[in-house]
Design a protein around this motif. Structure first.
Motif, PDB file in Angstrom:
ATOM      1  N   VAL A  10       0.740  -1.309  -0.011  1.00 56.39           N
ATOM      2  CA  VAL A  10      -0.137  -0.085   0.142  1.00 56.39           C
ATOM      3  C   VAL A  10       1.110   1.300  -0.256  1.00 56.39           C
ATOM      4  O   VAL A  10       1.882   1.297   0.890  1.00 56.39           O
ATOM      5  CB  VAL A  10      -0.841  -0.144   1.098  1.00 56.39           C
ATOM      6  CG1 VAL A  10      -1.947   1.317   1.365  1.00 56.39           C
ATOM      7  CG2 VAL A  10      -1.618  -1.103   1.189  1.00 56.39           C
ATOM      8  N   HIS A  11       0.722   2.119  -0.731  1.00 53.58           N
ATOM      9  CA  HIS A  11       1.396   3.290  -1.274  1.00 53.58           C
ATOM     10  C   HIS A  11       1.147   4.145  -0.148  1.00 53.58           C
ATOM     11  O   HIS A  11      -0.577   4.324  -0.172  1.00 53.58           O
ATOM     12  CB  HIS A  11       1.353   3.320  -2.646  1.00 53.58           C
ATOM     13  CG  HIS A  11       1.972   2.814  -3.138  1.00 53.58           C
ATOM     14  ND1 HIS A  11       3.856   2.874  -3.599  1.00 53.58           N
ATOM     15  CD2 HIS A  11       1.381   1.944  -4.585  1.00 53.58           C
ATOM     16  CE1 HIS A  11       3.896   1.569  -4.870  1.00 53.58           C
ATOM     17  NE2 HIS A  11       2.488   1.544  -5.526  1.00 53.58           N
ATOM     18  N   SER A  12       2.168   5.350   0.463  1.00 54.19           N
ATOM     19  CA  SER A  12       1.677   5.909   1.359  1.00 54.19           C
ATOM     20  C   SER A  12       0.668   7.055  -0.235  1.00 54.19           C
ATOM     21  O   SER A  12      -0.235   7.763   0.364  1.00 54.19           O
ATOM     22  CB  SER A  12       2.534   7.429   1.344  1.00 54.19           C
ATOM     23  OG  SER A  12       3.617   6.231   1.839  1.00 54.19           O
TER      24      SER A  12
ATOM     25  N   GLY B 190       9.501  14.397   3.424  1.00 54.72           N
ATOM     26  CA  GLY B 190       9.955  13.383   3.355  1.00 54.72           C
ATOM     27  C   GLY B 190       8.871  11.993   3.497  1.00 54.72           C
ATOM     28  O   GLY B 190       8.555  10.852   3.662  1.00 54.72           O
ATOM     29  N   ILE B 191       7.937  12.255   2.483  1.00 51.37           N
ATOM     30  CA  ILE B 191       7.056  11.505   1.950  1.00 51.37           C
ATOM     31  C   ILE B 191       7.338  10.876   0.434  1.00 51.37           C
ATOM     32  O   ILE B 191       7.057  11.384   0.058  1.00 51.37           O
ATOM     33  CB  ILE B 191       5.112  11.443   2.566  1.00 51.37           C
ATOM     34  CG1 ILE B 191       5.101  12.811   3.391  1.00 51.37           C
ATOM     35  CG2 ILE B 191       4.098  10.895   1.591  1.00 51.37           C
ATOM     36  CD1 ILE B 191       3.380  12.885   3.303  1.00 51.37           C
TER      37      ILE B 191
ATOM     38  N   GLU C 146      -3.598  -3.183 -10.754  1.00 51.50           N
ATOM     39  CA  GLU C 146      -3.600  -2.744 -10.273  1.00 51.50           C
ATOM     40  C   GLU C 146      -2.911  -2.584  -8.955  1.00 51.50           C
ATOM     41  O   GLU C 146      -1.797  -3.215  -8.542  1.00 51.50           O
ATOM     42  CB  GLU C 146      -4.460  -3.189  -9.189  1.00 51.50           C
ATOM     43  CG  GLU C 146      -6.060  -3.456 -10.570  1.00 51.50           C
ATOM     44  CD  GLU C 146      -7.127  -4.217  -9.283  1.00 51.50           C
ATOM     45  OE1 GLU C 146      -6.929  -4.588  -8.035  1.00 51.50           O
ATOM     46  OE2 GLU C 146      -8.464  -4.621 -10.401  1.00 51.50           O
ATOM     47  N   LEU C 147      -3.550  -1.218  -8.574  1.00 55.89           N
ATOM     48  CA  LEU C 147      -2.210  -0.891  -6.692  1.00 55.89           C
ATOM     49  C   LEU C 147      -3.334  -0.431  -5.797  1.00 55.89           C
ATOM     50  O   LEU C 147      -4.792   0.019  -6.192  1.00 55.89           O
ATOM     51  CB  LEU C 147      -1.284  -0.005  -7.400  1.00 55.89           C
ATOM     52  CG  LEU C 147      -1.757   1.464  -8.324  1.00 55.89           C
ATOM     53  CD1 LEU C 147      -0.719   2.326  -7.643  1.00 55.89           C
ATOM     54  CD2 LEU C 147      -2.192   1.540  -9.100  1.00 55.89           C
ATOM     55  N   GLU C 148      -3.138  -0.068  -4.912  1.00 57.66           N
ATOM     56  CA  GLU C 148      -3.027   0.458  -3.972  1.00 57.66           C
ATOM     57  C   GLU C 148      -2.707   1.402  -2.569  1.00 57.66           C
ATOM     58  O   GLU C 148      -1.015   1.565  -2.464  1.00 57.66           O
ATOM     59  CB  GLU C 148      -3.680  -0.630  -2.624  1.00 57.66           C
ATOM     60  CG  GLU C 148      -4.596  -1.776  -3.192  1.00 57.66           C
ATOM     61  CD  GLU C 148      -4.297  -2.543  -1.778  1.00 57.66           C
ATOM     62  OE1 GLU C 148      -5.785  -3.440  -1.883  1.00 57.66           O
ATOM     63  OE2 GLU C 148      -4.180  -3.134  -0.380  1.00 57.66           O
ATOM     64  N   SER C 149      -3.499   2.571  -2.538  1.00 57.20           N
ATOM     65  CA  SER C 149      -2.768   3.532  -1.913  1.00 57.20           C
ATOM     66  C   SER C 149      -3.675   4.389  -0.431  1.00 57.20           C
ATOM     67  O   SER C 149      -4.471   4.420  -0.610  1.00 57.20           O
ATOM     68  CB  SER C 149      -2.652   5.050  -2.672  1.00 57.20           C
ATOM     69  OG  SER C 149      -1.607   6.029  -2.309  1.00 57.20           O
TER      70      SER C 149
ATOM     71  N   MET D  27      -2.748  13.472   9.680  1.00 52.98           N
ATOM     72  CA  MET D  27      -3.413  12.444   9.858  1.00 52.98           C
ATOM     73  C   MET D  27      -2.301  10.831  10.195  1.00 52.98           C
ATOM     74  O   MET D  27      -2.633  10.432  10.562  1.00 52.98           O
ATOM     75  CB  MET D  27      -3.536  11.098   8.762  1.00 52.98           C
ATOM     76  CG  MET D  27      -5.274  12.026   7.875  1.00 52.98           C
ATOM     77  SD  MET D  27      -5.361  11.564   6.183  1.00 52.98           S
ATOM     78  CE  MET D  27      -5.421  10.287   6.058  1.00 52.98           C
ATOM     79  N   ARG D  28      -1.182  11.753   9.951  1.00 55.04           N
ATOM     80  CA  ARG D  28       0.128  11.191  10.708  1.00 55.04           C
ATOM     81  C   ARG D  28      -0.049  11.279  11.635  1.00 55.04           C
ATOM     82  O   ARG D  28       0.137  10.528  13.008  1.00 55.04           O
ATOM     83  CB  ARG D  28       1.168  11.276   9.574  1.00 55.04           C
ATOM     84  CG  ARG D  28       1.389  10.447   8.198  1.00 55.04           C
ATOM     85  CD  ARG D  28       2.282  10.580   7.447  1.00 55.04           C
ATOM     86  NE  ARG D  28       2.472   9.760   6.288  1.00 55.04           N
ATOM     87  CZ  ARG D  28       3.447   9.256   5.864  1.00 55.04           C
ATOM     88  NH1 ARG D  28       4.803   9.679   6.374  1.00 55.04           N
ATOM     89  NH2 ARG D  28       3.612   8.184   5.172  1.00 55.04           N
ATOM     90  N   ARG D  29       0.545  12.245  12.439  1.00 58.60           N
ATOM     91  CA  ARG D  29       0.541  12.934  13.638  1.00 58.60           C
ATOM     92  C   ARG D  29      -0.638  12.416  14.668  1.00 58.60           C
ATOM     93  O   ARG D  29      -0.310  12.413  15.970  1.00 58.60           O
ATOM     94  CB  ARG D  29       0.891  14.473  13.571  1.00 58.60           C
ATOM     95  CG  ARG D  29       0.777  15.053  14.852  1.00 58.60           C
ATOM     96  CD  ARG D  29       0.878  16.377  14.738  1.00 58.60           C
ATOM     97  NE  ARG D  29       0.073  17.441  14.173  1.00 58.60           N
ATOM     98  CZ  ARG D  29      -0.036  17.734  12.636  1.00 58.60           C
ATOM     99  NH1 ARG D  29       0.890  17.567  12.096  1.00 58.60           N
ATOM    100  NH2 ARG D  29      -0.917  18.206  12.297  1.00 58.60           N
TER     101      ARG D  29
END
Length: 485
Positions: free
Chosen positions: A2-4, A25-26, A122-125, A408-410
């Protein structure tokens, strides 16, 4: 895996957003690009004379200054080269998957990921950013017999460079921003040029010229001068905004420039009358050119205002006659209000974006859409401009999106979703403010939906938009905290 974040599109919005993610940094970011090269509209529009109508020092990222622009208004090739330079310098070129078109994106609420279907798999993020822009889907007019024409024909945004126009009879259909640049260039080589005009545009002089070598050197070497010059250009363009969204009568000052440009270039009273718009100044996009009107006075160039009835195998038929031509160029614009079409975007509870937008596109600040968590739009509804640089608006959006992702990360959030009442309040405010703008003074333009709603433009100063997007307000969102694992 799963990508950022996954970004759709590699124009100014996609490249700039990827750079800002990387600087924060992402780095696990993928850019999906359906074409075989980056650049968006500056990759697609390679027609003769293609150039920007915003000064070069303003039509560039604030964080990547370029002091050696060739001209005050940059040509297409130079803008495209600048974008390639930015992608290489900031290390995002390797993050682009070329030749990969998104067909569907579906939010998996249980796993808090976007499942993205593309022509390459297909990919996910966790985060999905649309940087498709507003001017990426060409429109071909629904004219009877269009498919029967036996000669070469193409849209201006899909220019066929294999077609030699020298000594040929060419029809250009449309008189918008692209046509104003195309006509003077191809008039230099065509035997006959027929320009079919449905609505006359306002065209004013273009204060363009090459930069001198000493000017480039001074901008590069004198500390702070580049930034001061950029601020000067910004302030000059921003001062025009009040005529667009607050006091449309002030557009009469710009209208004088139109009359001066027209009367100086066109002596023929009949041709001059045909080139006078029948709507208020600024209601449609104001165009800039020094050679459009002079090109129309050439003996082998005809302006045709009769409505087109049909396209025939050999030409274009109007109510009065048929014009035989060898080549047809459609300078007929883009689908501008279908922001993410033809992709299928599915949010929470199976809600499809096309259904959510059945009455017109809506997004809080033009960026977030209720019911579609962790989806962010760049250059979305209510963010286009009539007076300044869209790059300034995009950089405001970069900061807002990055603020959301970092929050969201914090706070350990799986997803955030803008509240429907917040989005509704923003949309009501936009529509109320739009009533006093020049864009709602009685013309039909690409700023509008088919039912007459202006959903593209920002009805205010760009610095006000930057203030509004300075940081996301947590009260504006619903959120789900990440379960401890």
């Amino acid at each position: 895996m799963v990508h950022s974040a996954v970004i759709i599109g590699s124009g100014f919005g996609g490249i700039g957003m990827a750079i800002r993610f990387r600087q924060a940094g992402i780095r696990d970011v993928v850019i999906l690009e359906k074409a075989d090269g980056l650049g968006g509209t500056w990759r697609d529009n390679t027609y003769p004379g293609a150039a920007c109508d915003v000064p070069s020092h303003l039509y560039s990222f604030s964080f990547e200054r370029k002091t050696d622009w060739s001209r005050r208004f940059p040509p297409q090739r130079e803008i495209l080269d600048y974008l390639w330079h930015c992608a290489r310098k900031y290390g995002v070129l390797g993050q682009i998957r070329f030749g990969t078109e998104v067909t569907e994106a579906r939010f998996d609420e249980d796993r808090a990921v976007w499942r993205i279907s593309t022509t390459g798999g297909e990919l996910e993020s966790h985060v999905l950013v649309s940087a498709c822009g507003q001017l990426n889907r060409p429109v071909l007019p629904e004219i009877e017999g269009r498919e029967t024409f036996t000669g070469p024909s193409f849209h201006s945004a899909r220019w066929d460079h294999g077609v030699d126009l020298r000594g040929r009879r060419v029809a250009v259909i449309g008189t918008g921003a692209s046509a104003v640049q195309i006509v003077p260039e191809i008039a230099k080589e065509t035997a006959e040029l027929r320009l079919f005009q449905r609505s006359a545009p306002y065209v004013i002089d273009k204060p363009d010229r090459p930069y001198r070598a000493w000017e480039k050197a001074v901008l590069a070497k004198v500390p702070g001068l580049y930034e001061l010059n950029r601020a000067r250009i910004y302030a000059m363009f921003e001062s025009r905004a009040i005529g667009f969204f607050k006091y449309p009568k002030l557009m009469s000052l710009v209208e004088k420039r139109f009359w001066d440009t027209l009367t100086e270039a066109v002596d023929d009273p009949e041709l001059r009358r045909a080139l006078v718009p029948d709507y208020p100044m600024g209601c449609k996009r104001i165009l800039i050119s020094n050679d459009y009107y002079p090109a129309l006075t050439k003996p082998h160039v005809d302006l045709i205002t009769d409505p087109i009835r049909s396209i025939t195998p050999g030409g274009v038929r109007t109510a009065r006659r048929e014009y035989e031509v060898d080549v047809i160029v459609y300078a007929t614009g883009f689908r501008t209000s279908d922001f993410l079409s033809p992709m299928k975007i599915v949010g929470r509870d199976g809600l499809e974006l096309n259904e959510a937008w059945r009455d017109g596109a809506e997004a809080h600040l033009g960026i977030t859409v209720s019911g579609f968590p962790n989806l962010f739009l760049l250059y979305g509804p209510y963010t286009n401009l009539g007076h300044n640089s869209i790059i300034y608006m995009l950089e405001s959006q970069f900061r807002y999106v990055l603020g959301c992702v970092e929050a969201m990360r914090r706070h350990g959030l799986d997803w955030i979703d803008v509240r429907p009442d917040v989005q509704d309040a923003f949309t009501r405010e936009m529509r109320e403010r739009m009533r006093s703008t020049v864009w709602e003074t009685g013309c039909q333009s690409w700023y509008m939906t088919e039912d007459g709603k202006v959903v593209n433009n920002w009805p205010g100063f760009t610095f006000a938009y930057r203030r509004a997007t300075r940081r996301p307000d947590p009260r504006h969102f619903r959120a789900r905290r990440r379960a401890s694992r």
